[in-house]
Design a protein around this motif. Sequence first.
Motif, PDB file in Angstrom:
ATOM      1  N   ASN A 169       0.723  -1.208   0.042  1.00 33.41           N
ATOM      2  CA  ASN A 169      -0.123  -0.025  -0.115  1.00 33.41           C
ATOM      3  C   ASN A 169       0.998   1.334   0.041  1.00 33.41           C
ATOM      4  O   ASN A 169       0.586   2.162  -0.705  1.00 33.41           O
ATOM      5  N   TRP A 170       1.956   1.368   0.917  1.00 34.72           N
ATOM      6  CA  TRP A 170       2.771   2.404   0.840  1.00 34.72           C
ATOM      7  C   TRP A 170       3.569   2.630  -0.590  1.00 34.72           C
ATOM      8  O   TRP A 170       3.555   3.633  -1.099  1.00 34.72           O
ATOM      9  N   ARG A 172       2.399   1.854  -3.525  1.00 37.14           N
ATOM     10  CA  ARG A 172       1.178   2.350  -4.503  1.00 37.14           C
ATOM     11  C   ARG A 172       0.973   3.671  -4.194  1.00 37.14           C
ATOM     12  O   ARG A 172       0.582   4.476  -5.101  1.00 37.14           O
ATOM     13  N   GLU A 173       1.257   4.523  -3.013  1.00 31.55           N
ATOM     14  CA  GLU A 173       1.216   5.783  -2.763  1.00 31.55           C
ATOM     15  C   GLU A 173       2.256   6.623  -2.910  1.00 31.55           C
ATOM     16  O   GLU A 173       1.996   7.888  -3.037  1.00 31.55           O
ATOM     17  N   LEU A 174       3.375   6.131  -3.697  1.00 31.72           N
ATOM     18  CA  LEU A 174       4.459   7.046  -3.813  1.00 31.72           C
ATOM     19  C   LEU A 174       4.308   7.887  -5.034  1.00 31.72           C
ATOM     20  O   LEU A 174       3.716   7.507  -5.899  1.00 31.72           O
ATOM     21  N   TYR A 175       4.830   9.018  -4.967  1.00 28.39           N
ATOM     22  CA  TYR A 175       5.100   9.939  -6.035  1.00 28.39           C
ATOM     23  C   TYR A 175       6.290  10.580  -6.435  1.00 28.39           C
ATOM     24  O   TYR A 175       6.888  10.941  -5.349  1.00 28.39           O
ATOM     25  N   PRO A 177       5.365   7.433  -9.040  1.00 27.97           N
ATOM     26  CA  PRO A 177       4.972   6.236  -9.128  1.00 27.97           C
ATOM     27  C   PRO A 177       6.236   5.330  -9.446  1.00 27.97           C
ATOM     28  O   PRO A 177       7.352   5.677 -10.256  1.00 27.97           O
TER      29      PRO A 177
END
Length: 178
Positions: A169-170, A172-175, A177
């Motif tokens: 989940n962490w 997937r939230e990175l920007y 990506p």
Amino acid sequence: MAALTTRVPCNILTGPLGAGKSTAILKLLQTRGDGNWAVLVNEMGDVGIDGVIAGSGGAATAEVSGGCICCANGVAVRVALTRLLKKRPTRLLIEPSGLGHVAELSEHLQKEPLSNALELRAVACVVPCDRHSLLWAEAPLYRDMVHASDLLILNRRDVDAGMTSDVDNWARELYPPK
């Protein structure tokens, strides 16, 4: 370092100490299908991987010891790279130590004279799922490795399903990506 007619594709495999970088490289070497690869390893620990890699699949290898390849060993790195490139590899993998500053290393590889011989491709960070939360909270260098990477390799996914789900989940939230 003289310019080659074709630059050698180069990938960096980073991650904290003990994340599984060397194991990932060994698996890549065992399954590669496109020619001869070379590996540059920055060793900070007591046990080097050079002999293990050399015996595992015939990859040309070089070790740079005694400091971080991104900051302290410029001459040693150039000598090692020159030696490896003379063997005409089809790909170069670089494993900085778990204490390496991957953004600085990437910058060095994209400047002359190294950029004449190498084409930096994806930078991958091995993320140890079992230690990720602690590292993310307490290790700024680890956060720098993740942010400087193009992709993440989530390792040790079998340790704890809940922990692995949290890391998924962490990630997937990175920007941007990964």
